[in-house]
Design an enzyme around this catalytic site. Structure first.
Site, PDB file in Angstrom:
ATOM      1  N   SER A 128       0.722  -1.236  -0.116  1.00 19.31           N
ATOM      2  CA  SER A 128       0.066   0.025   0.066  1.00 19.31           C
ATOM      3  C   SER A 128       0.898   1.227  -0.074  1.00 19.31           C
ATOM      4  O   SER A 128       1.830   1.415   0.647  1.00 19.31           O
ATOM      5  CB  SER A 128      -0.818   0.058   1.213  1.00 19.31           C
ATOM      6  OG  SER A 128      -1.500   1.204   1.387  1.00 19.31           O
ATOM      7  N   GLU A 130       0.148   3.481   2.042  1.00 21.46           N
ATOM      8  CA  GLU A 130       0.310   3.890   3.311  1.00 21.46           C
ATOM      9  C   GLU A 130       1.684   3.636   3.831  1.00 21.46           C
ATOM     10  O   GLU A 130       2.173   4.219   4.836  1.00 21.46           O
ATOM     11  CB  GLU A 130      -0.824   3.066   4.206  1.00 21.46           C
ATOM     12  CG  GLU A 130      -1.989   4.009   4.043  1.00 21.46           C
ATOM     13  CD  GLU A 130      -1.891   5.130   4.744  1.00 21.46           C
ATOM     14  OE1 GLU A 130      -1.700   5.330   5.974  1.00 21.46           O
ATOM     15  OE2 GLU A 130      -2.639   6.324   4.480  1.00 21.46           O
ATOM     16  N   TYR A 155      -1.704  -0.186  10.693  1.00 20.88           N
ATOM     17  CA  TYR A 155      -1.852  -0.728   9.454  1.00 20.88           C
ATOM     18  C   TYR A 155      -0.774  -0.639   8.529  1.00 20.88           C
ATOM     19  O   TYR A 155      -0.157  -1.637   8.002  1.00 20.88           O
ATOM     20  CB  TYR A 155      -3.103  -0.147   8.629  1.00 20.88           C
ATOM     21  CG  TYR A 155      -3.087  -0.094   7.416  1.00 20.88           C
ATOM     22  CD1 TYR A 155      -3.998  -1.314   6.715  1.00 20.88           C
ATOM     23  CD2 TYR A 155      -2.737   0.332   6.175  1.00 20.88           C
ATOM     24  CE1 TYR A 155      -4.186  -1.748   5.359  1.00 20.88           C
ATOM     25  CE2 TYR A 155      -3.090   0.235   4.965  1.00 20.88           C
ATOM     26  CZ  TYR A 155      -3.645  -1.048   4.531  1.00 20.88           C
ATOM     27  OH  TYR A 155      -3.769  -1.262   3.274  1.00 20.88           O
TER      28      TYR A 155
HETATM   29  P1  NAP Z   1     -11.584  -4.479   1.579  1.00 17.27           P
HETATM   30  O1  NAP Z   1     -12.375  -4.330   0.614  1.00 17.27           O
HETATM   31  O2  NAP Z   1     -11.674  -4.014   2.986  1.00 17.27           O
HETATM   32  O3  NAP Z   1     -11.601  -6.372   1.755  1.00 17.27           O
HETATM   33  C1  NAP Z   1     -10.617  -6.866   2.642  1.00 17.27           C
HETATM   34  C2  NAP Z   1     -10.869  -8.240   2.347  1.00 17.27           C
HETATM   35  O4  NAP Z   1     -10.077  -8.764   3.703  1.00 17.27           O
HETATM   36  C3  NAP Z   1     -12.244  -8.951   2.505  1.00 17.27           C
HETATM   37  O5  NAP Z   1     -12.428  -9.963   1.783  1.00 17.27           O
HETATM   38  C4  NAP Z   1     -12.334  -9.269   4.010  1.00 17.27           C
HETATM   39  O6  NAP Z   1     -13.160 -10.271   4.136  1.00 17.27           O
HETATM   40  C5  NAP Z   1     -10.928  -9.859   4.113  1.00 17.27           C
HETATM   41  N1  NAP Z   1     -10.443  -9.886   5.536  1.00 17.27           N
HETATM   42  C6  NAP Z   1     -10.333  -9.237   6.586  1.00 17.27           C
HETATM   43  N2  NAP Z   1     -10.041  -9.675   7.805  1.00 17.27           N
HETATM   44  C7  NAP Z   1      -9.834 -10.807   7.442  1.00 17.27           C
HETATM   45  C8  NAP Z   1      -9.589 -11.971   8.465  1.00 17.27           C
HETATM   46  N3  NAP Z   1      -9.145 -11.707   9.724  1.00 17.27           N
HETATM   47  N4  NAP Z   1      -9.477 -13.253   7.865  1.00 17.27           N
HETATM   48  C9  NAP Z   1      -9.809 -13.202   6.450  1.00 17.27           C
HETATM   49  N5  NAP Z   1     -10.138 -12.399   5.744  1.00 17.27           N
HETATM   50  C10 NAP Z   1     -10.131 -11.021   6.121  1.00 17.27           C
HETATM   51  O7  NAP Z   1     -10.262  -4.148   1.085  1.00 17.27           O
HETATM   52  P2  NAP Z   1      -9.800  -3.841  -0.404  1.00 17.27           P
HETATM   53  O8  NAP Z   1     -10.059  -2.293  -0.708  1.00 17.27           O
HETATM   54  O9  NAP Z   1     -10.416  -4.965  -1.389  1.00 17.27           O
HETATM   55  O10 NAP Z   1      -8.265  -4.003  -0.459  1.00 17.27           O
HETATM   56  C11 NAP Z   1      -7.599  -5.205  -0.790  1.00 17.27           C
HETATM   57  C12 NAP Z   1      -6.192  -5.263  -0.370  1.00 17.27           C
HETATM   58  O11 NAP Z   1      -5.380  -4.090  -0.859  1.00 17.27           O
HETATM   59  C13 NAP Z   1      -5.955  -5.091   1.277  1.00 17.27           C
HETATM   60  O12 NAP Z   1      -4.946  -5.872   1.559  1.00 17.27           O
HETATM   61  C14 NAP Z   1      -5.687  -3.655   1.405  1.00 17.27           C
HETATM   62  O13 NAP Z   1      -5.115  -3.443   2.622  1.00 17.27           O
HETATM   63  C15 NAP Z   1      -4.957  -3.381   0.271  1.00 17.27           C
HETATM   64  N6  NAP Z   1      -4.943  -1.952  -0.451  1.00 17.27           N
HETATM   65  C16 NAP Z   1      -6.254  -1.532  -0.804  1.00 17.27           C
HETATM   66  C17 NAP Z   1      -6.162  -0.152  -1.290  1.00 17.27           C
HETATM   67  C18 NAP Z   1      -7.505   0.471  -1.792  1.00 17.27           C
HETATM   68  O14 NAP Z   1      -7.380   1.473  -1.825  1.00 17.27           O
HETATM   69  N7  NAP Z   1      -8.354  -0.136  -1.926  1.00 17.27           N
HETATM   70  C19 NAP Z   1      -4.950   0.455  -1.666  1.00 17.27           C
HETATM   71  C20 NAP Z   1      -3.608  -0.281  -1.228  1.00 17.27           C
HETATM   72  C21 NAP Z   1      -3.829  -1.534  -0.693  1.00 17.27           C
HETATM   73  P3  NAP Z   1     -14.612 -10.019   4.774  1.00 17.27           P
HETATM   74  O15 NAP Z   1     -15.569  -9.541   3.603  1.00 17.27           O
HETATM   75  O16 NAP Z   1     -14.994 -11.149   5.513  1.00 17.27           O
HETATM   76  O17 NAP Z   1     -14.458  -8.901   5.597  1.00 17.27           O
HETATM   77  N1  GDD Z   2     -12.502   6.684   6.604  1.00 19.53           N
HETATM   78  C1  GDD Z   2     -12.759   8.157   6.494  1.00 19.53           C
HETATM   79  N2  GDD Z   2     -14.104   8.636   7.077  1.00 19.53           N
HETATM   80  N3  GDD Z   2     -11.945   8.973   6.096  1.00 19.53           N
HETATM   81  C2  GDD Z   2     -12.064  10.186   6.292  1.00 19.53           C
HETATM   82  C3  GDD Z   2     -13.207  10.649   6.698  1.00 19.53           C
HETATM   83  C4  GDD Z   2     -14.565   9.748   7.311  1.00 19.53           C
HETATM   84  O1  GDD Z   2     -15.339  10.256   7.534  1.00 19.53           O
HETATM   85  N4  GDD Z   2     -13.039  11.931   6.532  1.00 19.53           N
HETATM   86  C5  GDD Z   2     -11.927  12.420   6.305  1.00 19.53           C
HETATM   87  N5  GDD Z   2     -11.153  11.287   6.036  1.00 19.53           N
HETATM   88  C6  GDD Z   2      -9.840  11.256   5.558  1.00 19.53           C
HETATM   89  C7  GDD Z   2      -8.899   9.969   6.197  1.00 19.53           C
HETATM   90  O2  GDD Z   2      -8.531  10.927   7.529  1.00 19.53           O
HETATM   91  C8  GDD Z   2      -7.708   9.950   5.256  1.00 19.53           C
HETATM   92  O3  GDD Z   2      -6.705  11.137   5.429  1.00 19.53           O
HETATM   93  C9  GDD Z   2      -8.556  10.110   3.817  1.00 19.53           C
HETATM   94  O4  GDD Z   2     -10.013  10.706   4.223  1.00 19.53           O
HETATM   95  C10 GDD Z   2      -8.946   8.736   3.270  1.00 19.53           C
HETATM   96  O5  GDD Z   2      -9.249   7.796   4.158  1.00 19.53           O
HETATM   97  P1  GDD Z   2      -9.992   6.455   3.839  1.00 19.53           P
HETATM   98  O6  GDD Z   2     -10.799   6.509   2.588  1.00 19.53           O
HETATM   99  O7  GDD Z   2     -10.260   5.506   5.062  1.00 19.53           O
HETATM  100  O8  GDD Z   2      -8.611   5.867   2.958  1.00 19.53           O
HETATM  101  P2  GDD Z   2      -7.041   5.567   3.378  1.00 19.53           P
HETATM  102  O9  GDD Z   2      -6.351   6.560   2.554  1.00 19.53           O
HETATM  103  O10 GDD Z   2      -7.100   5.851   4.961  1.00 19.53           O
HETATM  104  O11 GDD Z   2      -6.905   4.253   3.295  1.00 19.53           O
HETATM  105  C11 GDD Z   2      -7.212   3.414   2.017  1.00 19.53           C
HETATM  106  O12 GDD Z   2      -6.174   3.696   1.148  1.00 19.53           O
HETATM  107  C12 GDD Z   2      -5.104   2.874   1.390  1.00 19.53           C
HETATM  108  C13 GDD Z   2      -3.879   2.976   0.375  1.00 19.53           C
HETATM  109  O13 GDD Z   2      -3.516   4.572   0.371  1.00 19.53           O
HETATM  110  C14 GDD Z   2      -7.317   1.963   2.255  1.00 19.53           C
HETATM  111  O14 GDD Z   2      -7.975   1.307   0.910  1.00 19.53           O
HETATM  112  C15 GDD Z   2      -6.464   1.328   2.645  1.00 19.53           C
HETATM  113  O15 GDD Z   2      -6.552  -0.005   2.862  1.00 19.53           O
HETATM  114  C16 GDD Z   2      -4.974   1.534   1.616  1.00 19.53           C
HETATM  115  O16 GDD Z   2      -3.898   0.880   1.861  1.00 19.53           O
END
Ligand code: NAP
Ligand code: GDD
Length: 348
Positions: A128, A130, A155
């Site tokens: 990520s 992050e 995280y």
């Molecule tokens: P997501 O929608 O939150 O999906 C997370 C998945 O992990 C779900 O299938 C969830 O299962 C499973 N999971 C969570 N806790 C678990 C546990 N204890 N045991 C087994 N499965 C578990 O996340 P996503 O957006 O698809 O992201 C996919 C991956 O990419 C994650 O590793 C995330 O950290 C990473 N990532 C995401 C982003 C982004 O912007 N989306 C960016 C960078 C990296 P349940 O459905 O059962 O909860």
């Molecule tokens: N969730 C959330 N809810 N975030 C908020 C809110 C709120 O009400 N208001 C402001 N934010 C701000 C958070 O503080 C953060 O700075 C930004 O919005 C984005 O928050 P999220 O959408 O929760 O995503 P993230 O950037 O923290 O994390 C996502 O992206 C990462 C990659 O950069 C997740 O998908 C992570 O799993 C992923 O690794």
């Protein structure tokens, strides 16, 4: 037919990746965890439930993952499962380290013990942006693969652990193991607890008179938001590459949360300032101010580049949420149960 195993198949990326791989002719297997209520709404929404094989397993249990890998004998493993909410990781640091970091060691070890590295099994780890946190930017003012990791949450620290484990298994055992360092990517299948979907869902409800105010935290945070279906393609491309390596995947453009909200309200002809309330309880103990990625290496070596613009992304998400709530108002069945399962605001 190549076989792919996906952990986290019920999540946003897992669902899009499963669809992408099925369309490519893969046999797709997905690990899901036991829950009292099944959580397959994304797979149902994409119409792929009956095309997959779903296997119950626990990613934090080596015996469980060994059984899954022995049963499936995959060619490619995509480890996407994680406790993926950055804010929540401050409240659950130990669980996050186990689910997001330690599970990577378990799956890599399960692959090694089953001689996966000798059979040429390929492994993708969902890293990520992050991991970089508030890092030192490159000469273009962006983040690329050479920037140092400065994780700012449990995280992010867990993802750094997963990154190094993946690298170590690649170097020590010659495993084709890669890390995708993906910047934020969103879609109509995004979870409601992430800011983009929280906004678009609220915008739709406000437009239809089902809600009035939207409580948000830090509006100044800047994120590089892309469209998720394009990002899962990058995961696959990384595993097709001759040489296993790590890649930044991003759009190269960052916007504030405020800009996202403004555009989303504009999309339905409303003024965001009439509805958004800043609520300090959504602030994190520590936040990352600005994440903007430089995807040059992925473009050069994998031929990947983003296609959907920021404006188009906001439009796709707002329209999808409007459509869901309009259907709901008409009493029509919709394949989504999640829109109603909004996270309650709980006392900490
Ligand atoms: P997501 O929608 O939150 O999906 C997370 C998945 O992990 C779900 O299938 C969830 O299962 C499973 N999971 C969570 N806790 C678990 C546990 N204890 N045991 C087994 N499965 C578990 O996340 P996503 O957006 O698809 O992201 C996919 C991956 O990419 C994650 O590793 C995330 O950290 C990473 N990532 C995401 C982003 C982004 O912007 N989306 C960016 C960078 C990296 P349940 O459905 O059962 O909860
Ligand atoms: N969730 C959330 N809810 N975030 C908020 C809110 C709120 O009400 N208001 C402001 N934010 C701000 C958070 O503080 C953060 O700075 C930004 O919005 C984005 O928050 P999220 O959408 O929760 O995503 P993230 O950037 O923290 O994390 C996502 O992206 C990462 C990659 O950069 C997740 O998908 C992570 O799993 C992923 O690794």
């Amino acid at each position: 037919m190549p076989k792919a195993l996906i952990t986290g198949i019920t999540g946003q990326d897992g669902a899009w990746l499963a669809k992408f791989l099925l369309d490519k002719g893969y046999e797709v297997y997905g690990v899901y965890r036991r829950l009292s209520t099944p959580n397959f709404w994304r797979l149902q929404a994409l119409g792929i439930m009956d095309k997959l094989t779903l296997i119950q397993g626990d990613i934090t249990d080596l015996s469980s993952m060994l059984r899954v890998i022995q049963q499936v004998e995959p060619d490619e493993v995509y480890h996407l499962a994680a406790q993926s909410h950055v804010g929540w990781s401050f409240d659950t640091p130990i669980d996050t380290i186990e689910t997001t970091g330690l599970s990577t060691a378990i799956i890599l070890e399960a692959l090694r013990l089953t001689k996966g590295h000798e059979k040429g099994v390929k492994f993708y780890f969902a890293g990520s942006s992050e991991m970089f946190g508030n890092t030192i930017l490159n000469h273009k003012g962006k983040i690329d693969e050479s920037c140092p990791f400065m994780p700012a949450s449990p995280y992010a620290a867990s993802k750094v652990l997963g990154y190094h484990l993946t690298r170590i298994y690649r170097e020590a055992y010659g495993m084709h193991a890669v890390v995708g360092m993906l910047f934020n990517h969103e879609s109509e299948l995004r979870g409601l607890e992430f800011v983009t979907r929280k906004i678009t869902n609220a915008v739709a409800k406000i437009k239809l008179g089902l809600q009035d105010k939207l409580h948000l935290g830090n509006l100044d945070a800047k994120r590089d938001w892309g469209y998720a279906p394009e990002y899962v393609e990058a995961m696959w491309l990384m595993l097709q590459s001759e040489k296993p390596d790590n890649y930044v995947i991003a759009t190269g453009e960052a916007h504030t949360v405020r800009e996202f909200a403004q555009l989303a309200f504009d999309e339905v002809g409303l003024n965001w300032e009439d509805h958004v309330v800043v609520d300090k309880s959504y602030y994190r103990p520590r936040d990352v101010a600005n994440l903007i990625g430089d995807y040059s290496k992925a473009e050069r070596e994998l031929g990947w580049r983003p296609r959907t613009t920021f404006k188009e992304l906001v439009r796709i998400m707002v329209r999808a949420d409007l459509e869901r709530w309009q259907k709901w108002l008409r009493g029509e069945p919709i394949p989504f149960d999640a829109p109603y399962a909004e996270p309650l605001k709980v006392k900490k």
